[in-house]
Motif scaffolding. Structure first.
Motif, PDB file in Angstrom:
ATOM      1  N   PRO A 144     -15.143 -25.998 -32.201  1.00 23.69           N
ATOM      2  CA  PRO A 144     -15.587 -25.795 -31.073  1.00 23.69           C
ATOM      3  C   PRO A 144     -17.772 -25.721 -30.434  1.00 23.69           C
ATOM      4  O   PRO A 144     -17.724 -25.082 -29.982  1.00 23.69           O
ATOM      5  N   LYS A 183     -13.098 -21.152 -27.515  1.00 23.75           N
ATOM      6  CA  LYS A 183     -11.970 -20.393 -28.191  1.00 23.75           C
ATOM      7  C   LYS A 183     -11.469 -20.748 -28.903  1.00 23.75           C
ATOM      8  O   LYS A 183     -10.445 -20.951 -30.325  1.00 23.75           O
ATOM      9  N   VAL A 184     -11.335 -22.733 -28.618  1.00 20.99           N
ATOM     10  CA  VAL A 184     -10.329 -23.479 -28.969  1.00 20.99           C
ATOM     11  C   VAL A 184     -11.574 -24.615 -29.453  1.00 20.99           C
ATOM     12  O   VAL A 184     -12.380 -25.372 -28.941  1.00 20.99           O
TER      13      VAL A 184
END
Length: 240
Positions: free
Chosen positions: A154, A162-163
């Motif tokens: 990220p 967030k991923v």
């Protein structure tokens, strides 16, 4: 963040994307969602780039990059077949991952290096029987091979998502199966819509016949080739 996009800022990642694409000076690259132009600048040093960007904040700076044609528009509303390119290298806006992927697969190109959200990339490259195997996997497999090249953290983006993300290699193959695409899509949609049910019951629920090959299996147990066989059976027997 405007338009819901996370922009790549890591020069090292962009350099690897360029390397994966094996760019030559006579290539013409389509870039969807050019953003800050991190990737654009690196590619334009090697070959011509057609950069599509919807966000007006970036248009002026992108237009200053030599060897780049900038299109200020929504990529989903552009007919890619009217553009002259042979490769696609893009950090795709994640909120349009599915529609833009299938739009890309409708166009003619030699190779694509695409950045996806990790979860979406996992679905594209999933194997039968895995938790990520889905309708998306099967339909994408109809026209191309997908290979996961690397995971990107990220921190390589701003704003920081967030991923994690993944770089995926896409190699078009035309039409993989000798079966009508619309029937293949209809059968695939039906069996994954009712993926907990046996194939024969899933098809029956969607108004299709149940006496088909692999009728006692479930969607996640079948390879794209087996699903294509079912679709061809349905088509040849005039059942849709």
């Amino acid at each position: 963040m405007r338009l819901g996009q996370n922009f790549l800022i890591d020069e090292r990642v962009a350099s690897r994307q360029v390397k994966y694409a094996n760019l030559k000076k006579d290539d013409v690259i389509l870039e969807i969602g050019a953003g800050y132009g991190i990737l654009t600048k690196k590619m334009a040093k090697i070959a011509k780039v057609i950069a599509i960007e919807i966000d007006e904040r970036f248009i002026e700076s992108l237009e200053k990059i030599p060897n780049v044609d900038v299109i200020h528009a929504d990529a989903l509303k552009i007919d890619f077949n009217e553009l002259d390119f042979n490769k696609i290298v893009s950090n795709l806006p994640y909120q349009i991952s599915s529609p833009i992927t299938f739009k890309i697969l409708e166009s003619e190109f030699e190779l694509a290096i695409l950045m996806y959200q990790k979860e979406f990339a996992a679905r594209l490259t999933a194997r039968p029987g895995s938790k990520d195997y889905s309708r998306l996997t099967v339909m994408a497999h109809y026209k191309a091979d997908f290979e996961l090249l690397e995971e990107v953290p990220p921190e390589a983006f701003r704003p920081i998502p967030k991923v994690a993300s993944c770089i995926v290699k896409v190699k078009p193959i035309g039409r993989r199966f000798d079966v009508d695409e619309k029937i293949f899509e209809r059968v695939t949609k039906a069996i994954f819509m009712h993926r907990r049910k046996k194939i024969k019951n899933a098809l029956a629920l969607e108004g299709m016949p149940s006496h088909v090959p692999y009728g006692d299996y479930r969607a996640e147990q079948l390879s794209p080739e087996q699903i294509a066989y079912i679709a061809k059976f349905v088509s040849e027997h005039g059942l849709v």
